[in-house]
Design an enzyme around this catalytic site. Structure first.
Site, PDB file in Angstrom:
ATOM      1  N   TYR A 159       0.815  -1.225   0.000  1.00  0.00           N
ATOM      2  CA  TYR A 159       0.000   0.000   0.000  1.00  0.00           C
ATOM      3  C   TYR A 159       0.845   1.270   0.000  1.00  0.00           C
ATOM      4  O   TYR A 159       0.305   2.364   0.063  1.00  0.00           O
ATOM      5  CB  TYR A 159      -0.917   0.024   1.223  1.00  0.00           C
ATOM      6  CG  TYR A 159      -2.050  -0.957   1.113  1.00  0.00           C
ATOM      7  CD1 TYR A 159      -3.332  -0.536   0.807  1.00  0.00           C
ATOM      8  CD2 TYR A 159      -1.834  -2.310   1.297  1.00  0.00           C
ATOM      9  CE1 TYR A 159      -4.373  -1.428   0.700  1.00  0.00           C
ATOM     10  CE2 TYR A 159      -2.859  -3.219   1.184  1.00  0.00           C
ATOM     11  CZ  TYR A 159      -4.124  -2.777   0.892  1.00  0.00           C
ATOM     12  OH  TYR A 159      -5.140  -3.675   0.778  1.00  0.00           O
ATOM     13  N   LYS A 227       3.213 -14.458   5.034  1.00  0.00           N
ATOM     14  CA  LYS A 227       3.553 -15.367   3.934  1.00  0.00           C
ATOM     15  C   LYS A 227       5.080 -15.452   3.881  1.00  0.00           C
ATOM     16  O   LYS A 227       5.714 -15.267   2.843  1.00  0.00           O
ATOM     17  CB  LYS A 227       2.935 -14.807   2.638  1.00  0.00           C
ATOM     18  CG  LYS A 227       2.986 -15.719   1.449  1.00  0.00           C
ATOM     19  CD  LYS A 227       2.044 -16.888   1.525  1.00  0.00           C
ATOM     20  CE  LYS A 227       2.270 -17.813   0.343  1.00  0.00           C
ATOM     21  NZ  LYS A 227       1.659 -19.137   0.516  1.00  0.00           N
ATOM     22  N   ASP A 281      -2.002 -18.505   3.789  1.00  0.00           N
ATOM     23  CA  ASP A 281      -3.022 -19.345   3.143  1.00  0.00           C
ATOM     24  C   ASP A 281      -3.652 -20.316   4.140  1.00  0.00           C
ATOM     25  O   ASP A 281      -4.851 -20.583   4.096  1.00  0.00           O
ATOM     26  CB  ASP A 281      -2.458 -20.094   1.923  1.00  0.00           C
ATOM     27  CG  ASP A 281      -1.055 -20.584   2.141  1.00  0.00           C
ATOM     28  OD1 ASP A 281      -0.181 -20.280   1.331  1.00  0.00           O
ATOM     29  OD2 ASP A 281      -0.819 -21.266   3.160  1.00  0.00           O
ATOM     30  N   ASP A 305      -6.155  -6.868   4.963  1.00  0.00           N
ATOM     31  CA  ASP A 305      -7.266  -6.452   4.102  1.00  0.00           C
ATOM     32  C   ASP A 305      -8.098  -7.678   3.736  1.00  0.00           C
ATOM     33  O   ASP A 305      -9.321  -7.700   3.885  1.00  0.00           O
ATOM     34  CB  ASP A 305      -6.654  -5.816   2.840  1.00  0.00           C
ATOM     35  CG  ASP A 305      -7.698  -5.141   1.980  1.00  0.00           C
ATOM     36  OD1 ASP A 305      -8.830  -4.935   2.460  1.00  0.00           O
ATOM     37  OD2 ASP A 305      -7.393  -4.820   0.823  1.00  0.00           O
TER      38      ASP A 305
END
Ligand code: NAP
Length: 414
Positions: A159, A227, A281, A305
């Protein structure tokens, strides 16, 4: 007090901050940004509920003095700009404010008023509690098992806005730099390129806030979502910096998941919180399959988000999900939906997201009795099936009420 041209600060107690926590008198001045579109409808209804709950909980001893801060279309009319500088000064001065949704002005020179507010005030944490309200239709079998609060880093990651369009000279320069002899990366020359900066400073402060929240509220675990198996030096580092904060700043109160099994036989000692991490995930599966194993989630910006909306959808609550954007000395609570312009002024939409953001605000101020009574009253009102159109169309046998009527039903149930 700063000089204001378009803002009238009412009499009352100014909220101050001490070590990241608000110091709140009995008549605190709280900023209110009504917002655009449906903003006036839901703000009117919400103020009715908040004021009534405070009056009832404290018998008139406590009362909020509201200070209207013009932002958005109201500000454009009054001050000739969507985002007057004095709005920032007022929010900083008052410390706590609550806002309705804001239209992103087309050609107004702002990418988004919401993003501008977050950046200018350095509101580094986006906080979203997600829980199920009995009676709200949900796509899963046991929605009551999910009850989490998400702390999403709000200022960096993808972002940051560092992106270069495919085929532009800037993209070419970046690609040449990365694929040159020194760095030797492999990138297709026609690629667009985005940069994902993540710092120890910003990662640590969000994990610190999440750990403090868990400890202060007696919550059992904090889970870092990342991640890091793929993005080792950004997301993986986020996880490592998180464990570093725990080691350095919470040595007596935070136990890592490893320690839990190696030192404590799988049982967390009383008064301590367990810090664990999960790959992004897998957390989506976990939250569906074993939701009750999670209580606080702390995430980098993009993961946060995704996971906030996924969790809100799981409890059927996207329309009533509350939120806040926090720094260490400014707190801005907000409805999480947009301005829904087609319903503006019709008194039909659901004020639940803003009302519940106010519940977060009252909790943050330490006015727990008022906050709890609103939560209970909303629960009862939904179970009575007197709801606005958005829930009525999903619930069998429900009665459709207007925004203002829904607020009155909640007030009656306080
Ligand atoms: P939106 O305003 O959230 O509305 C999309 C749809 O969501 C509405 O048509 C309505 O669905 C439902 N909805 C939203 N709020 C509701 C409520 N309180 N009660 C019941 N239903 C509700 O999203 P958008 O149309 O994409 O955005 C409109 C404007 O809002 C844009 O200018 C955008 O930039 C701005 N925005 C602001 C914020 C913010 O201030 N935080 C956030 C998002 C968007 P149905 O028509 O199906 O009933």
């Amino acid at each position: 007090m700063p000089e204001f041209k378009h803002i009238t600060v009412p009499a009352g107690d100014r909220i101050t901050f001490c070590a990241g926590r608000p110091v709140v008198g009995d008549h605190p001045i709280v900023g209110r940004i009504t917002g655009d579109g449906i903003g006036p409808d839901i703000m009117r209804a919400s103020v009715r509920v908040w004021d009534a709950a405070v009056e009832k909980a404290y018998g008139g001893k406590k009362k909020i003095a509201w200070c209207e801060i013009p932002v958005g279309e109201i500000a454009q009319e009054k001050c000739g700009t969507y985002m007057p500088d004095e709005a920032f000064d007022a929010i900083r001065y008052l410390g706590i404010a609550i806002k309705g949704p804001l239209t992103t002005p087309v050609g107004g020179g702002f990418r988004s008023l919401n993003v501008t507010l977050r950046q200018v005030l350095d509101l580094y944490a986006c906080v979203r509690p997600v829980r199920w309200f009995k009676g709200v239709p949900s796509p899963v079998k046991a929605p009551e098992k999910l009850n989490v609060i998400i702390f999403r880093e709000n200022t960096e990651d993808v972002y940051s806005g560092i992106e270069y369009r495919s085929g532009t000279p800037d993209a070419q320069k970046v690609i040449e730099f990365l694929t040159g002899k020194e760095l030797g990366a492999k990138i297709r020359p026609d690629s667009g390129v985005g940069i994902k900066p993540m710092s120890p400073y910003c990662s640590k402060r969000i994990v610190r806030m999440a750990l403090r929240h868990a400890l202060e509220h007696g919550l059992p675990t904090v889970t870092m979502m990342h991640k890091g198996n793929i993005m080792k030096f950004t997301e993986g580092a986020f996880r490592d910096w998180g464990y570093e904060v725990a080691r350095e700043e919470f040595p007596d109160t935070v136990v890592t998941e490893n320690d839990l099994y190696e030192k404590y036989n799988g049982q967390c000692p009383a008064g301590k919180v367990v810090l664990k991490d999960r790959i992004a995930d897998s957390i989506f599966q976990q939250l569906l399959l074993r939701p009750d194993e999670y209580s606080v989630l702390v995430t980098p910006n993009l993961n946060g988000d995704y996971v906030s909306d996924a969790c809100a959808a799981q409890v059927g609550g996207l329309g009533i999900a509350p939120g806040a954007n926090l720094s260490d000395d400014v707190a801005l609570f907000e409805a999480t939906h947009g301005t829904a312009p087609k319903y503006a002024g019709l008194d039909v939409v659901n004020p639940g997201s803003l009302i519940l953001s106010g519940v977060m605000m009252l909790e943050y101020m330490g006015w727990k009795e008022a906050a709890d009574s609103i939560t209970r009253a909303i629960e009862v009102t939904i179970q009575q099936k007197t709801v606005t159109y958005d829930l009525e169309r999903l619930m069998e046998g429900a009665t459709k009420v207007k925004t203002s009527e829904f607020a009155e039903c909640i007030v009656k149930n306080l």
